[in-house]
Every structure is written in C-alpha cells, then in structure tokens.
Design a protein around this motif. Structure first.
Motif, PDB file in Angstrom:
ATOM      1  N   ALA A  88     -51.490 -55.873   3.962  1.00  0.00           N
ATOM      2  CA  ALA A  88     -51.936 -55.758   2.901  1.00  0.00           C
ATOM      3  C   ALA A  88     -52.126 -57.489   2.297  1.00  0.00           C
ATOM      4  O   ALA A  88     -50.905 -58.065   2.170  1.00  0.00           O
ATOM      5  CB  ALA A  88     -51.835 -55.076   1.689  1.00  0.00           C
ATOM      6  N   SER A  89     -52.891 -57.556   1.589  1.00  0.00           N
ATOM      7  CA  SER A  89     -53.648 -58.435   1.149  1.00  0.00           C
ATOM      8  C   SER A  89     -52.910 -58.738  -0.045  1.00  0.00           C
ATOM      9  O   SER A  89     -52.509 -57.901  -0.722  1.00  0.00           O
ATOM     10  CB  SER A  89     -54.548 -59.461   1.722  1.00  0.00           C
ATOM     11  OG  SER A  89     -55.454 -58.776   0.408  1.00  0.00           O
ATOM     12  N   GLY A  93     -49.205 -57.045  -2.213  1.00  0.00           N
ATOM     13  CA  GLY A  93     -49.281 -56.811  -0.227  1.00  0.00           C
ATOM     14  C   GLY A  93     -47.898 -57.364   0.327  1.00  0.00           C
ATOM     15  O   GLY A  93     -46.781 -56.855   1.304  1.00  0.00           O
ATOM     16  N   SER A 140     -47.554 -51.581   4.771  1.00  0.00           N
ATOM     17  CA  SER A 140     -47.672 -52.695   3.242  1.00  0.00           C
ATOM     18  C   SER A 140     -49.488 -51.734   3.480  1.00  0.00           C
ATOM     19  O   SER A 140     -50.183 -51.679   2.392  1.00  0.00           O
ATOM     20  CB  SER A 140     -47.597 -53.788   3.342  1.00  0.00           C
ATOM     21  OG  SER A 140     -48.381 -54.169   3.394  1.00  0.00           O
ATOM     22  N   CYS A 143     -50.180 -48.527   2.080  1.00  0.00           N
ATOM     23  CA  CYS A 143     -50.037 -47.980   0.972  1.00  0.00           C
ATOM     24  C   CYS A 143     -51.855 -49.152   0.455  1.00  0.00           C
ATOM     25  O   CYS A 143     -51.892 -48.148  -0.798  1.00  0.00           O
ATOM     26  CB  CYS A 143     -48.898 -49.618  -0.144  1.00  0.00           C
ATOM     27  SG  CYS A 143     -47.972 -47.912   0.448  1.00  0.00           S
ATOM     28  N   SER A 144     -52.467 -50.251   0.622  1.00  0.00           N
ATOM     29  CA  SER A 144     -53.693 -50.668   0.481  1.00  0.00           C
ATOM     30  C   SER A 144     -54.447 -49.813   0.513  1.00  0.00           C
ATOM     31  O   SER A 144     -55.234 -49.827  -0.586  1.00  0.00           O
ATOM     32  CB  SER A 144     -53.571 -52.271   1.336  1.00  0.00           C
ATOM     33  OG  SER A 144     -54.935 -52.676   0.715  1.00  0.00           O
ATOM     34  N   GLU A 148     -56.635 -48.583  -2.903  1.00  0.00           N
ATOM     35  CA  GLU A 148     -58.321 -48.525  -2.714  1.00  0.00           C
ATOM     36  C   GLU A 148     -58.626 -47.465  -2.487  1.00  0.00           C
ATOM     37  O   GLU A 148     -59.923 -46.869  -4.629  1.00  0.00           O
ATOM     38  CB  GLU A 148     -58.655 -49.430  -1.462  1.00  0.00           C
ATOM     39  CG  GLU A 148     -59.979 -49.332  -1.593  1.00  0.00           C
ATOM     40  CD  GLU A 148     -60.693 -50.410   0.011  1.00  0.00           C
ATOM     41  OE1 GLU A 148     -61.744 -50.082  -0.366  1.00  0.00           O
ATOM     42  OE2 GLU A 148     -59.620 -51.408   0.704  1.00  0.00           O
ATOM     43  N   ASN A 153     -56.987 -50.533  -6.823  1.00  0.00           N
ATOM     44  CA  ASN A 153     -57.593 -52.083  -6.104  1.00  0.00           C
ATOM     45  C   ASN A 153     -56.771 -53.279  -7.148  1.00  0.00           C
ATOM     46  O   ASN A 153     -56.680 -54.451  -6.398  1.00  0.00           O
ATOM     47  CB  ASN A 153     -58.711 -52.496  -6.254  1.00  0.00           C
ATOM     48  CG  ASN A 153     -59.212 -50.992  -5.181  1.00  0.00           C
ATOM     49  OD1 ASN A 153     -59.249 -50.322  -5.007  1.00  0.00           O
ATOM     50  ND2 ASN A 153     -60.942 -51.386  -4.723  1.00  0.00           N
ATOM     51  N   LEU A 156     -54.407 -54.541  -6.339  1.00  0.00           N
ATOM     52  CA  LEU A 156     -54.086 -55.707  -5.237  1.00  0.00           C
ATOM     53  C   LEU A 156     -54.147 -57.021  -5.380  1.00  0.00           C
ATOM     54  O   LEU A 156     -54.530 -57.732  -4.800  1.00  0.00           O
ATOM     55  CB  LEU A 156     -54.651 -54.967  -3.985  1.00  0.00           C
ATOM     56  CG  LEU A 156     -53.567 -53.590  -3.601  1.00  0.00           C
ATOM     57  CD1 LEU A 156     -53.848 -52.857  -2.955  1.00  0.00           C
ATOM     58  CD2 LEU A 156     -51.609 -54.402  -3.171  1.00  0.00           C
TER      59      LEU A 156
END
Length: 161
Positions: A88-89, A93, A140, A143-144, A148, A153, A156
């Motif tokens: 994830a970013s 993340g 990861s 999870c993101s 979402e 959100n 993140l």
C-alpha cells in the motif's frame, strides 16, 4: 568492503535483533527512494540489490567460512524494499510492509522456510527475504483494500503517495 556492504554499513552489528535494525534502516532508505524516485524505482532497486548481493554474499561466506551470519542484513534491506514497493502507498502502507515483512522473515512460513533451509549461499540468504517481501507487500496491499472497503481511507492518506 564486503563486510560493510553485507552488514548495510554496520547496521547488522546493532543488538539486539540485527535483522529488525536492518529492516528499519532499509525502510528509512526506501522512504527516500519512493518519495523522490517513485515506486517503480524502489521495486527495480530491490531486484537489482537482490541480484547484486548474491555474488557478494557468496564471496563473503567463503571468506568467513559462515552461512547467513546474523550481521548480514542486506537481505532484509532488499526484502523490505520489495515489500514497500509492492504494498500500500502512504506512510501507513510502509509501516504495514515493514511489520508484515518482519513477521514473515522471522516466522518463515511455508516456502519461505524451505528456501531458508534448503538453498545455500547468497541465493539462499537473499531468496527467503525476497519471498517474505512479496508476501508482505501482498498483505499490505490487502490491508489497504480492506481499509478502503470499510471507508478508512484517511488512515492511508499522507503526503507520501
């Protein structure tokens, strides 16, 4: 020179838990690569570090007559770079990538453990960590997606995207 490289500038000599120190140091460097050069560059850097490290570790282990000494942490660096690049970013993340990477690297479930036990030399040292990085990146990212899906959100969201 090999000792400096395989210990990631002597980070591998920090105690306790040199693998965790190596992973954290790698994650910090990953932040700057990701931030200034992008996710793709971090991914390619992890693959390049993996390939470059195999031969150096082979030579180092032949010189020191040891296998996968605890101060060798370049494998953790490459693995955590891969986890962060695939995951994830955002800052969360990256933290998730680091945490999942350490879980997989320490517990060595399934094929990760088989590579650790059965593959010798630099490929064995690097291989289990790269696979741990792949699994950590996937976890990861999952999870993101869950965050979402459940409308979380903002957990993140960060300047690091």
């Amino acid at each position: 020179m090999k000792k400096i490289f395989v210990s990631f500038f002597y980070v591998g000599f920090l105690r306790p838990a040199p693998g965790t120190w190596g992973s954290v140091a790698g994650a910090i460097i990953a932040y700057f690569i990701y931030e200034y050069l992008g996710r793709e560059t971090l991914f390619l850097a992890s693959i390049a570090l993996f390939l470059f490290s195999i031969k150096i570790i082979d030579a180092y282990e032949a010189q020191t007559k040891s296998h996968d000494a605890s101060h060798i942490v370049i494998d953790e660096v490459a693995g955590v770079w891969l986890a962060i690049a695939l995951g994830a970013s955002g800052v969360l993340g990256a933290i998730l990538g680091l945490v999942f990477f350490r879980i997989f690297d320490i517990s060595k479930p399934s094929i990760i453990g088989k590579i650790d036990k059965n593959v010798k030399g630099g490929l064995g040292v690097m291989g289990d960590d790269m696979l741990a990085g792949v699994f950590a990146g996937i976890c990861s990212a999952l999870c993101s997606a869950l965050f979402e899906h459940f409308g979380l959100n903002e957990l993140l969201a960060s300047p690091w995207v």
